[in-house]
Design an enzyme around this catalytic site. Structure first.
Site, mmCIF file in Angstrom:
data_model
loop_
_atom_site.group_PDB
_atom_site.id
_atom_site.type_symbol
_atom_site.label_atom_id
_atom_site.label_comp_id
_atom_site.label_asym_id
_atom_site.label_seq_id
_atom_site.Cartn_x
_atom_site.Cartn_y
_atom_site.Cartn_z
ATOM 1 N N ASP A 1 -10.189 -9.331 -16.323
ATOM 2 C CA ASP A 1 -10.279 -10.577 -17.098
ATOM 3 C C ASP A 1 -8.892 -10.950 -17.617
ATOM 4 O O ASP A 1 -8.349 -10.273 -18.481
ATOM 5 C CB ASP A 1 -11.267 -10.379 -18.252
ATOM 6 C CG ASP A 1 -11.328 -11.577 -19.189
ATOM 7 O OD1 ASP A 1 -10.753 -12.635 -18.874
ATOM 8 O OD2 ASP A 1 -11.961 -11.433 -20.257
ATOM 9 N N HIS B 1 0.820 -1.220 0.000
ATOM 10 C CA HIS B 1 0.000 0.000 0.000
ATOM 11 C C HIS B 1 0.850 1.265 0.000
ATOM 12 O O HIS B 1 0.370 2.348 -0.377
ATOM 13 C CB HIS B 1 -0.926 -0.014 1.216
ATOM 14 C CG HIS B 1 -2.193 0.775 1.032
ATOM 15 N ND1 HIS B 1 -2.310 1.850 0.168
ATOM 16 C CD2 HIS B 1 -3.420 0.650 1.612
ATOM 17 C CE1 HIS B 1 -3.543 2.334 0.228
ATOM 18 N NE2 HIS B 1 -4.233 1.624 1.098
#
Length: 439
Positions: free
Chosen positions: A386, A160
């Site tokens: 995807d 992060h």
């Protein structure tokens, strides 16, 4: 039923082309103490008839190497600066970790039809847990795990300190687009922007750090052993889906109990307020305990000049709604929604500069007493990632804990799944309140 993961391969993937060898300073916002952890995404894919697994694996590994050319700091290693002033990333093409694994005794339906039994039940799908992001671990870990029915999970852990939610969504969608072979590096858009100096103090314009106007950093009395309770008690994961119809009903309820109109309150404001109230009502806290709800606010268009759209570093500050247990639970959904809305409205360029000054000079950190942290993943594009197996059928955090995650629901337009772990003794009350907003 317990199941175990068999790791078939674990390999470092380096950038597929030459990248700069350099040391890059991270920004003051990147360097905040509370961001020194790994964002962990779980994406679930249904079986694809005729899928050739070896070919897919090679495409994913190749795409990761290509993505790391553009996002080359994600192939480096994060460390503290020698003068202690913040963090930096040593860019030496050290690489990201890719893991292929399999779980031979579980199907997609068995594993993901409902919330995990324990907060760490899905930890096996991201086998490498980075406890300290400054100890030389790869900033990116990707694990593809095959299930017994040929369904799969793809989990990604990202440091992060290097990236925020919007940035990680950009990275994952670019990574997936490369894996599908729809473009090469030269045709990939958006092109990521580094520019970390934008989120550090401007020596020419020094904002005065006024912590009194930033309740997210102020300490409140712990009147009920709040902090120890969430450490000592068993936390039980919960998942609740709010469809567009349910969200519209919540908004009408908020409007009917406040001065707000439907056009003046967002779905996030209403839903987060409802979850916050339900959580507070279930925990049976003292009526005078001060509670806070913290949530991230994208500042790319709230500062002057605005931050480039494709900046992938941490470009958010924490919004803070604060009130007493009595007022939160008794004054209705409209009141709580107003608190969230006002917290968002406080964030302008001056507010942001004060936060940057505060975190760079004082090393302040958000309080944990009476706090519910809400993170909105529902608009990061995670439901469209995807890699050649279609869109995911489920998007969730790898581990469900006391932090509340709003995740998208694939194939349900505008629906939001609320993921949060609740102390076991309060789960039934929480579910009752969150499912029945009119009670």
């Amino acid at each position: 039923m317990s199941s175990s993961v068999h790791v078939k391969e674990a390999i470092l993937i380096t950038p597929s082309d030459q990248t700069p060898s350099t040391i890059l300073p991270l920004s003051s916002l990147d360097s905040q103490l509370f961001l020194r952890f790994t964002i962990e995404y779980l994406l679930v894919y249904k079986p694809v008839p005729g899928l050739k697994k070896p070919g897919l694996i090679e495409r994913i590994k190749s795409a990761l190497g290509q993505a790391l050319v553009l996002y080359y700091p994600l192939a480096g290693r994060v460390r503290s600066r020698s003068d202690g002033s913040g963090l930096e990333v040593f860019c030496g093409s050290q690489g990201a970790l890719f893991i292929e694994a399999e779980v031979l005794d579980r199907t997609l339906f068995e594993e993901f039809e409902k919330a995990p039994r324990f907060g760490t039940s899905w930890r096996k799908f991201l086998s490498v847990y980075v406890a300290d992001v400054l100890k030389g671990a790869p900033p990116v870990v990707v694990q593809l795990t095959w299930l017994s029915d040929d369904g799969a999970t793809l989990c990604v852990g990202i440091n992060h300190c290097l990236i925020d939610g919007i940035g990680s969504g950009m990275f994952l969608n670019s990574f997936a687009e490369l894996a599908r072979g729809e473009c090469g590096l030269t045709g990939l858009k958006p092109m990521p922007v580094w520019d970390r100096h934008l989120m550090s103090p401007n020596p020419m314009v020094r904002a005065r750090a006024n912590l009194l106007s930033h309740p997210e950093f102020n300490r409140v009395p712990d009147l009920c052993g709040f902090t120890s309770r969430f450490i000592q008690e068993d936390l039980e994961p919960t998942q609740i889906i709010f469809t567009r119809r349910k969200l519209n009903e919540l908004r009408k309820l908020a409007v009917s109990t406040s001065w707000l109109t439907e056009s003046l309150c967002t779905m996030f404001e209403v839903l987060s307020a409802h979850v916050w109230r339900s959580w507070a009502r279930a925990l049976n806290l003292p009526s005078n305990q001060i509670l806070k709800m913290l949530f991230s606010i994208n500042i790319r268009n709230r500062v002057k000049p605005s931050v480039p759209s494709f900046y992938y570093g941490n470009a958010f500050v924490l919004g803070c709604a604060q009130t007493s247990v009595r007022d939160l639970t008794e004054k209705g959904l409209g009141y709580a929604t107003e608190l969230v809305k006002r917290a968002k409205e406080r964030v302008d360029d001056e507010h942001v500069r004060e936060v940057i000054e505060s975190v760079s000079s004082n090393q302040v950190c958000p309080d944990s007493v009476g706090v519910l942290i809400v993170s909105q993943w529902s608009w990061l594009g995670l439901d469209k990632v995807d890699f050649g197996m279609g869109n995911p059928t489920c998007v969730a955090p790898v581990c469900t804990d006391k932090y509340c995650i709003f995740s998208p629901v694939p194939n349900q337009l505008d629906a939001i799944k609320v993921n949060v772990a609740i102390p076991s003794c309060a789960v039934d009350q929480y579910l009752n309140h969150v499912r029945n907003p009119y009670t």
